[in-house]
Scaffold this motif. Structure first.
Motif, PDB file in Angstrom:
ATOM      1  N   UNK A   1       0.857  -1.179   0.000  1.00 19.81           N
ATOM      2  CA  UNK A   1       0.000   0.000   0.000  1.00 19.81           C
ATOM      3  C   UNK A   1       0.892   1.227   0.000  1.00 19.81           C
ATOM      4  N   UNK A   2       0.349   2.337  -0.457  1.00 18.81           N
ATOM      5  CA  UNK A   2       1.147   3.555  -0.457  1.00 18.81           C
ATOM      6  C   UNK A   2       1.351   4.005   0.988  1.00 18.81           C
TER       7      UNK A   2
ATOM      8  N   UNK B   1      -5.310   4.974  -5.919  1.00 19.67           N
ATOM      9  CA  UNK B   1      -6.028   5.738  -4.910  1.00 19.67           C
ATOM     10  C   UNK B   1      -5.271   5.585  -3.597  1.00 19.67           C
ATOM     11  N   UNK B   2      -5.402   6.599  -2.744  1.00 18.41           N
ATOM     12  CA  UNK B   2      -4.642   6.590  -1.497  1.00 18.41           C
ATOM     13  C   UNK B   2      -4.881   5.298  -0.713  1.00 18.41           C
ATOM     14  N   UNK B   3      -3.822   4.627  -0.347  1.00 15.60           N
ATOM     15  CA  UNK B   3      -3.836   3.400   0.460  1.00 15.60           C
ATOM     16  C   UNK B   3      -4.545   2.229  -0.222  1.00 15.60           C
ATOM     17  N   UNK B   4      -4.661   2.260  -1.497  1.00 19.05           N
ATOM     18  CA  UNK B   4      -5.252   1.140  -2.219  1.00 19.05           C
ATOM     19  C   UNK B   4      -4.165   0.095  -2.443  1.00 19.05           C
TER      20      UNK B   4
ATOM     21  N   UNK C   1      -9.795  -3.112   3.952  1.00 15.15           N
ATOM     22  CA  UNK C   1      -9.012  -1.973   4.410  1.00 15.15           C
ATOM     23  C   UNK C   1      -9.848  -0.708   4.495  1.00 15.15           C
ATOM     24  N   UNK C   2     -10.707  -0.497   3.522  1.00 18.27           N
ATOM     25  CA  UNK C   2     -11.529   0.707   3.536  1.00 18.27           C
ATOM     26  C   UNK C   2     -12.809   0.505   4.342  1.00 18.27           C
ATOM     27  N   UNK C   3     -12.954  -0.652   4.971  1.00 20.70           N
ATOM     28  CA  UNK C   3     -14.122  -0.910   5.797  1.00 20.70           C
ATOM     29  C   UNK C   3     -15.414  -0.978   5.011  1.00 20.70           C
TER      30      UNK C   3
END
Lengths: 348, 854
Positions: free
Chosen positions: B6-7, B388-391, B566-568
């Motif tokens: 992840x980023x 996308x952020x934290x993808x 991760x994104x819930x």
């Protein structure tokens, strides 16, 4: 010429031209430019536009004339690039555009020599698009006949000059007559050339040239008041390819004062609004500016159609207007005279 | 891999910098390059910002440096690039730098002006020299040819000139030099303006002369014009002036001319010594400047970058400190703090700079830490879309799958070795190659992807061994397990040699030719000569393509689970992920399973291979729910019958389950979302209060709220927009999504067949090249063959490199890229983020090198 085959020869250049057009300054740029305090600010802002670093190698302090030269230089480079890459009939078309500048240069040089100015200081003032080989030797001519025989006979302007050879000397009045006669012949020839191309080119260019012709007719008439130019002579100077031809021109030829010109314009829907409210008073726009505004509108509409040569002409005219705007703003900035800085003519 | 998966976590920070320490702090931050500043005054014009004067001074310095650089390049003096990275100079040093540049520029200008004057002088003298020499020829010619025509005698002979009274003819003349291309117009103009009453002779100056202003070489011509009378003289002079011809005085008699020529020669020699001294001086100045110019450029660029950054900052009310907002990676906050401390120390300020973390609803930028190897792969992924952020980032998987899929298509050990060696060479020579910054775009892309190329080569060697292809030939390492029972004269011990001599042979595993022992690794070399090689290879490669493709797609869908968790986004798990994985597994994974089962269970030793199931027909029948009856007449071929117990039940179940997944994907999510939004609407009044309250009542960062008042209102607006629920939009989106996924599974599986197609094309092409080119040389016996082999080797080697390595390599690369971007990424990757672009001096100094492409 039809739209189907247009792109084979001219597609690249048309695309290029439209790309150049995209770099024309927007209203927001002008809003930023008029806020400039000194010319360096202007340079800084122009850096963020399509002009890029065109002033980067100029030492401070800047002067308006340097900006002017650089603006012209950029425009000329773009135009020459398109001219070099063009093929017939576009190359002839582009050449035609330059003839107008040649006429202006010739007149400038003759007037200059008439006033005993050194040719060397006149040459840099000439528009680079209209320069030609024999230009610098123009001061050997003392009469129009000599001018024709020695200098102009080899240039493309020679056929236009036929009507002026009869004039006796080169004095101010005659020079103006020569200029207008040349311009008349040039416009009519250009008009004829554009009509032979056909398609949208004819449509767009004839409209543009008709406007140019009419503008000249109006301006000639207004400027001739109070001079010794006779009405007959004046009538001979009107370019006969505009919308005023023939009735409007006949009426203009009879006009004695500004009001009468206005009456003539009232008959024509497109010119009536230009005269309404035009004036020299504060808050009013001059007739000249009105005409410029109208020209900008016509030139913008040239970009609405595709597959025609009008875009090249229109681009040049728009860019010229933009140069005038930038120079106007820089003059105002340089002279700290901000009251009239807003009377530039926005393009977009 | 942990960091690449992840980023980086990125947070919005607020920086409070003392105005005197701001410059040094920003300079330190620029050195570490971990902070992305946000422009806090986007509405302010470039020229109305605070540090515009400093930026302008930097512009001016850069201009001077460019001027110096131009002069240095003109003299072709090598510029020293030590590669060392000077620290950004303190603001007070700027004045010193400015003074230095000013001095250098003035000195340079003075030298140039001197040199120009001298050169102009030199040019004039040279031109005069040429005039004297050429006119001498004119006069001499006239004298010798004189008797031929009376006219010319009268016109040209010295007599005619000196004793002008003879025929009442007093001829004057002017001599000068003109640019050669202007001559035709010049002559015409002279003729016209003077009505033919002048006589012009001209001669070309053979050596091009140097223009003193531009330094260009120009061709010029000498001319001499004879005329009569003062009026004509004026006119001629005017024309000459108009054509920028330079006129020189030329004495009328020969003796005078000779005298003058001698004078001119001595003056030229004097001038030469002066000129060389000026040049030496110029050279010395420039050499001194060339030593430092790169460092100076770097320094000025750094100062300019710092002030540009400072221009993005806000001044606080007391004017004592500058406030900035920036994105920082959370893991590197310590380094940033340390840099800030260093900056504060350097400036000698007593008040420390403060770094304050802020909460924001804005999407942070995507920041992936890469190194030289992963950078190329990350570049390939970013070219499709920044994560996308934290993808979940596909790059770490691409490091293996990319070269592997490439190698499947490029499978040839020989070609692989060449590619690997090329990549290895670039990797080993990395430093020296990288230092010589090349402008060649093609080379730069190759160099940027050096690790990629090396990996691709490495993997191609491996797949080449599996395919047993080396330059389209096979290697018999372990001894073939095929035994040729061809009656052939003589005792041929080796099976492969026998097969080779037989030219064509059809391998049938049911016959006794096969030793029933599989070849230990890769393909049996015996297939190389078999007529049924293509049938065998095609079947193998096609099935392998589907297998690998389905595996990769399954993996992609599973990665989407990581994203949802991760994104819930738990709704997505049971409304999207589960039906998706069922759909894929029950149809395509089943296909893979029966492919493998067929390989395992149907071999000629244990079973009759004629009755091995026909997968394609079986698969079609599975969807048609059509199972041929064994007892029906006419008897169906045994390959189309069911081949394990309960096949009909299991297959029917699989198809039905998979089909149920389509409405599941389509309907569940929109309906649940709609219900949720209805529940929310009933509490909308309550919620709006709870949303606004914490923002106004947050006492901890009260000043922060004052500054960002406009921003917080904007965020509120965003929140409200999210609440508005458009059932139609969501439903249509879901329809598109479902159709895309279901059809995508089918078309993507088919798309993976390109692995087979490209690999077949590559193998065939290299075989054709061998047979049509190199074989000719090998086929000739005797001493002629010894000559021919090297002769045909050259075209074969060239074609191998050009077509098989470059063209085929590029094509395989592009197909691999497509498989990653489209088939793999669309299962989980949205790629709608934006890149973290830190303020870093390294980026400013170097022109960024090419992306890692093949």
């Amino acid at each position: 010429m039809n739209s189907v085959n247009f792109n084979i020869n001219f597609g690249y250049l048309e695309g290029l031209c439209r790309g150049f057009k995209g770099g024309i300054l927007k209203q927001t740029d002008y809003i930023n430019l008029v806020q400039c305090e000194i010319l360096e600010d202007l340079k800084l802002h122009l850096q963020s536009t399509d002009y890029g670093s065109f002033l980067a190698n100029e030492p401070s302090p800047l002067s308006v004339s340097v900006i002017d030269d650089k603006l012209k230089e950029k425009l000329v480079i773009e135009f020459q690039h398109m001219r070099i890459h063009s093929v017939e009939p576009l190359s002839t078309f582009l050449d035609f555009i330059t003839y107008g500048y040649m006429i202006d240069n010739i007149i400038l040089l003759i007037t200059g020599t008439l006033h005993q100015r050194d040719i060397r200081e006149l040459i840099p003032k000439c528009h680079p698009l209209g320069s030609f080989e024999q230009m610098e030797a123009i001061h050997i001519a003392n009469t129009p006949a000599e001018l024709y025989n020695a200098v102009l006979v080899d240039t493309p302007l020679a056929p236009y000059f036929m009507d002026c050879i009869s004039e006796q000397d080169l004095d101010e009045m005659n020079i103006e007559i020569i200029r207008n006669t040349l311009y008349k012949a040039y416009l009519e020839d250009f008009y004829k050339f554009c009509s032979t191309i056909g398609g949208s080119t004819t449509e767009v260019m004839c409209e543009a040239l008709a406007f140019e012709a009419d503008r000249r007719a109006f301006i000639i008439t207004i400027n001739s008041f109070g001079t010794e130019l006779t009405k007959d002579d004046r009538a001979k100077l009107y370019p006969r390819c505009g919308k005023l031809h023939p009735d409007g021109l006949a009426k203009l030829a009879q006009a004695d004062e500004y009001e009468q010109v206005k009456v003539v314009a009232d008959y024509y829907g497109e010119y009536k609004p230009l005269f309404d409210g035009a004036g020299t008073g504060p808050g009013e726009k001059t007739l000249e500016d009105r005409f410029f505004e109208k020209e900008v509108k016509i030139m913008m509409s040239a970009f609405m159609q595709q597959f025609h040569f009008g875009v090249f002409y229109a681009y040049l005219k728009l860019k010229e207007q933009e140069c005038r705007n930038i120079i106007w703003i820089s003059e105002c900035v340089a002279q700290k005279h901000k009251a009239k800085i807003d009377s530039y003519i926005p393009i977009f | 891999m942990g960091s690449l998966f992840r980023s980086e976590k990125v947070t919005l920070c607020q920086l409070f910098l003392q105005s005197e320490a701001a410059y040094n702090c920003v300079s330190e931050l620029g050195e570490i390059g971990l902070v992305q500043f946000r422009d806090l005054n986007p509405d302010v014009n470039a020229f109305q910002r605070k540090f515009v004067n400093e930026v302008r001074r930097c512009d001016e310095m850069e201009r001077k440096l460019r001027f110096l650089e131009k002069e240095i390049k003109k003299d072709e003096i090598p510029m020293l690039d030590t590669g060392d990275n000077p620290e950004a100079p303190q603001p007070r040093e700027m004045i010193d730098l400015e003074a230095t540049f000013e001095k250098l520029e003035n000195e340079m200008k003075e030298v140039n002006a001197n040199a120009e004057a001298l050169k102009r002088n030199f040019l004039e003298l040279t031109e005069l020299k040429h005039i004297l020499r050429k006119t001498q020829v004119f006069f001499e010619e006239a004298a010798s040819n004189g008797p031929m025509t009376e006219e010319s005698v009268n016109l040209l002979s010295d007599e005619g000139l000196t004793q002008g009274g003879q025929q009442a003819l007093r001829l004057g003349f002017v001599a000068g030099v003109i640019l050669r291309e202007r001559i035709p117009a010049f002559e015409r103009m002279l003729w016209r303006a003077c009505r033919g009453n002048v006589f012009l002779r001209r001669a070309e100056i053979e050596i091009p002369l140097e223009d003193p202003v531009t330094g260009d070489q120009v061709n010029k011509s000498v001319f001499i014009i004879f005329f009569q009378g003062e009026q004509l003289k004026q006119r001629v002079k005017k024309i000459c002036e108009g054509f920028r011809a330079t006129l020189y005085p030329c004495p009328e008699t020969q003796a005078e001319r000779r005298e003058m020529a001698i004078g001119v020669m001595t003056r030229i020699e004097d001038l030469n010594t002066v000129l060389s001294q000026t040049q030496d001086h110029r050279h010395r100045v420039l050499v001194a400047a060339a030593k430092n110019i790169k460092v100076w450029f770097n320094k000025v660029r750094k100062i300019k970058a710092i002030y540009h950054t400072l221009n993005m900052f806000n001044l606080d009310v007391t004017q004592k400190c500058l406030i900035s907002e920036c994105w920082c990676p959370v893991d590197d906050l310590d380094r940033i703090q340390a840099a800030l401390r260093r900056g504060t120390e350097r400036s000698g300020s007593s008040v420390p700079s403060i770094l304050n973390r802020m909460t924001t609803k804005q999407e942070p930028p995507t920041y992936n830490k890469t190194n030289k190897l992963t950078g190329a792969f990350q570049g390939l992924i970013d070219a499709y879309g920044v994560a996308t952020y934290r993808e979940v980032n596909p790059a770490p998987f691409a490091i293996i799958t990319f070269p592997f899929l490439f190698a499947i298509m490029f499978g040839d050990t020989g070609h692989g070795i060449i590619m690997f060696l090329f990549g290895l060479w670039m990797v080993v020579k990395e430093k020296s190659l990288g230092a010589s910054k090349s402008d060649n775009e093609i080379w730069n892309t190759f160099f940027g992807g050096r690790y990629l190329i090396m990996m691709m080569g490495l993997f191609s060697i491996y797949t080449g061994l599996i395919y047993n292809d080396i330059f389209s030939k096979s290697m018999n390492i372990f001894g073939s397990s095929w035994n040729a029972d061809i009656a052939y004269p003589g005792d041929m011990g080796n099976n492969v040699e026998k097969l080779m001599l037989a030219k064509t042979y059809r391998l049938n595993p049911n016959s006794t030719n096969w030793s029933k022992e599989p070849y230990p690794f890769g393909m049996d070399p015996a297939w190389q000569f078999a007529t049924n090689k293509l049938m065998y290879v095609n079947s193998f490669k096609m099935k392998m393509s589907v297998t690998i493709g389905v595996m990769q797609m399954m993996f992609g869908v599973i990665l989407s689970l990581f994203n949802h968790v991760h994104f819930g986004n738990y709704l997505n798990i049971y409304a999207e992920f589960i039906p998706q994985i069922i759909f894929l597994a029950f149809i395509f994974l089943y296909l893979v399973v029966i492919i493998i089962a067929k390989w395992i269970y149907f071999d000629p030793i244990t079973m009759n291979t004629n009755c091995a199931p026909a997968l394609l027909i079986g698969f079609i029948n599975m969807f048609m729910f059509n199972y041929p009856n064994k007892d029906a007449s006419p008897t169906p071929p045994c390959s189309s019958l069911t081949w394990y117990d309960g096949q009909q039940v299991i297959q029917t179940l699989l198809v039905v389950c998979a089909l149920i997944c389509a409405p599941w994907m389509l309907l569940v999510k929109p309906i649940i979302l709609r219900q949720r939004s209805r529940q929310v609407k009933t509490h909308v009044a309550v919620k709006s209060i709870t949303v606004t309250e914490p923002i106004n009542g947050d006492a901890v960062d009260s000043d922060q709220e004052v500054i960002h008042h406009d921003e917080s209102t904007r965020l509120e607006a965003e929140v409200e927009v999210e609440e508005e629920f458009e059932f139609g939009d969501i439903f249509i989106h879901q329809v598109i999504h479902t159709i895309e996924y279901c059809l995508g599974c089918i078309s993507n599986t088919a798309s993976y067949l390109r692995l087979w197609a490209l690999s077949l094309a590559h193998a065939e092409l290299s075989e054709v090249l061998w047979n049509m080119v190199f074989r000719i040389g090998l086929g000739i016996d005797g001493w002629l063959g010894a000559i021919m082999v090297p002769v045909v080797f050259a075209p074969w080697a060239c074609l191998t490199i050009a077509i098989l390595l470059l063209m085929e390599g590029l094509s395989a690369f592009l197909h691999t890229l497509r498989l990653h971007w489209v088939e793999f990424d669309n299962k989980f990757y949205s790629g709608s983020g934006y890149l973290f672009t830190p303020f870093s001096f390294d980026d400013i100094m170097d022109v960024p090198s090419g992306l890692g492409d093949d």
